[in-house]
Design a protein around this motif. Structure first.
Motif, PDB file in Angstrom:
ATOM      1  N   PHE A  44       0.808  -1.208   0.000  1.00 14.64           N
ATOM      2  CA  PHE A  44       0.000   0.000   0.000  1.00 14.64           C
ATOM      3  C   PHE A  44       0.845   1.264   0.000  1.00 14.64           C
ATOM      4  O   PHE A  44       0.389   2.313  -0.463  1.00 14.64           O
ATOM      5  CB  PHE A  44      -0.985  -0.027   1.166  1.00 14.64           C
ATOM      6  CG  PHE A  44      -1.860  -1.251   1.125  1.00 14.64           C
ATOM      7  CD1 PHE A  44      -2.718  -1.478   0.055  1.00 14.64           C
ATOM      8  CD2 PHE A  44      -1.794  -2.204   2.120  1.00 14.64           C
ATOM      9  CE1 PHE A  44      -3.508  -2.608  -0.011  1.00 14.64           C
ATOM     10  CE2 PHE A  44      -2.596  -3.341   2.073  1.00 14.64           C
ATOM     11  CZ  PHE A  44      -3.445  -3.537   0.996  1.00 14.64           C
ATOM     12  N   GLU A  45       2.071   1.175   0.494  1.00 15.90           N
ATOM     13  CA  GLU A  45       2.965   2.325   0.413  1.00 15.90           C
ATOM     14  C   GLU A  45       3.260   2.646  -1.054  1.00 15.90           C
ATOM     15  O   GLU A  45       3.222   3.794  -1.465  1.00 15.90           O
ATOM     16  CB  GLU A  45       4.269   2.057   1.168  1.00 15.90           C
ATOM     17  CG  GLU A  45       5.217   3.245   1.134  1.00 15.90           C
ATOM     18  CD  GLU A  45       6.492   3.002   1.914  1.00 15.90           C
ATOM     19  OE1 GLU A  45       7.262   3.971   2.058  1.00 15.90           O
ATOM     20  OE2 GLU A  45       6.743   1.868   2.375  1.00 15.90           O
ATOM     21  N   ALA A  46       3.522   1.620  -1.848  1.00 12.05           N
ATOM     22  CA  ALA A  46       3.770   1.824  -3.276  1.00 12.05           C
ATOM     23  C   ALA A  46       2.533   2.382  -3.970  1.00 12.05           C
ATOM     24  O   ALA A  46       2.644   3.216  -4.872  1.00 12.05           O
ATOM     25  CB  ALA A  46       4.208   0.519  -3.937  1.00 12.05           C
ATOM     26  N   VAL A  47       1.347   1.939  -3.545  1.00 13.92           N
ATOM     27  CA  VAL A  47       0.099   2.471  -4.116  1.00 13.92           C
ATOM     28  C   VAL A  47       0.020   3.965  -3.842  1.00 13.92           C
ATOM     29  O   VAL A  47      -0.246   4.772  -4.741  1.00 13.92           O
ATOM     30  CB  VAL A  47      -1.143   1.749  -3.556  1.00 13.92           C
ATOM     31  CG1 VAL A  47      -2.427   2.448  -3.980  1.00 13.92           C
ATOM     32  CG2 VAL A  47      -1.161   0.288  -3.989  1.00 13.92           C
ATOM     33  N   LEU A  48       0.253   4.359  -2.590  1.00 10.47           N
ATOM     34  CA  LEU A  48       0.135   5.769  -2.226  1.00 10.47           C
ATOM     35  C   LEU A  48       1.233   6.634  -2.821  1.00 10.47           C
ATOM     36  O   LEU A  48       1.045   7.838  -2.998  1.00 10.47           O
ATOM     37  CB  LEU A  48       0.110   5.914  -0.701  1.00 10.47           C
ATOM     38  CG  LEU A  48      -1.136   5.361  -0.032  1.00 10.47           C
ATOM     39  CD1 LEU A  48      -0.987   5.386   1.484  1.00 10.47           C
ATOM     40  CD2 LEU A  48      -2.377   6.113  -0.471  1.00 10.47           C
ATOM     41  N   LEU A  49       2.378   6.036  -3.139  1.00  9.48           N
ATOM     42  CA  LEU A  49       3.472   6.793  -3.741  1.00  9.48           C
ATOM     43  C   LEU A  49       3.449   6.757  -5.272  1.00  9.48           C
ATOM     44  O   LEU A  49       4.280   7.385  -5.916  1.00  9.48           O
ATOM     45  CB  LEU A  49       4.818   6.278  -3.220  1.00  9.48           C
ATOM     46  CG  LEU A  49       5.062   6.513  -1.732  1.00  9.48           C
ATOM     47  CD1 LEU A  49       6.370   5.859  -1.298  1.00  9.48           C
ATOM     48  CD2 LEU A  49       5.054   7.998  -1.405  1.00  9.48           C
ATOM     49  N   ASN A  50       2.478   6.057  -5.844  1.00 13.61           N
ATOM     50  CA  ASN A  50       2.329   5.996  -7.290  1.00 13.61           C
ATOM     51  C   ASN A  50       2.019   7.395  -7.828  1.00 13.61           C
ATOM     52  O   ASN A  50       1.201   8.114  -7.242  1.00 13.61           O
ATOM     53  CB  ASN A  50       1.207   5.019  -7.646  1.00 13.61           C
ATOM     54  CG  ASN A  50       0.983   4.918  -9.130  1.00 13.61           C
ATOM     55  OD1 ASN A  50       0.338   5.770  -9.714  1.00 13.61           O
ATOM     56  ND2 ASN A  50       1.514   3.868  -9.725  1.00 13.61           N
ATOM     57  N   PRO A  51       2.660   7.815  -8.919  1.00  9.78           N
ATOM     58  CA  PRO A  51       2.433   9.163  -9.453  1.00  9.78           C
ATOM     59  C   PRO A  51       0.959   9.474  -9.746  1.00  9.78           C
ATOM     60  O   PRO A  51       0.509  10.593  -9.512  1.00  9.78           O
ATOM     61  CB  PRO A  51       3.250   9.189 -10.744  1.00  9.78           C
ATOM     62  CG  PRO A  51       4.310   8.158 -10.542  1.00  9.78           C
ATOM     63  CD  PRO A  51       3.688   7.101  -9.682  1.00  9.78           C
TER      64      PRO A  51
END
Length: 100
Positions: A44-51
């Motif tokens: 979910f961190e990668a989801v939230l940091l997705n451009p």
């Protein structure tokens, strides 16, 4: 494609047949693939940091006392309205109907 993606996302998992199809078609999509892969991987961190997600959530200040659901709804509506305007402009540039 959008409706095909909504059901597994809302369900929270892919069936075996969906997983095979998604590996070939959806996860390889440059636009939505990485964020959907991260979502199903539980990253979910990668989801939230997705451009795309940063673009969706950024640019709007939360008013004092504003509930998170109200803020998110406002940001999503702004994002969708902006996307609609960009789609109209792109359509016009590609010879589609132009609103003048």
């Amino acid at each position: 494609m959008v409706r095909d993606a909504e059901i597994p996302v809302l369900r929270g998992f892919l069936t075996p047949s969906e997983a095979t199809e998604w590996k070939q078609n959806v996860f390889s999509s440059a636009e939505a693939g990485p964020v959907l892969q991260s979502l199903f991987d539980g990253d979910f961190e990668a989801v939230l940091l997705n451009p795309q997600v940063l673009d969706l959530l950024g640019g709007g200040d939360c008013s004092d006392g504003e509930a998170i659901d109200t803020y998110l709804e406002r940001r999503i509506l702004a994002y969708l309205n902006d996307s609609t305007e960009k789609d109209k402009a792109d359509s016009c540039c590609l010879g589609g109907p132009c609103a003048t």
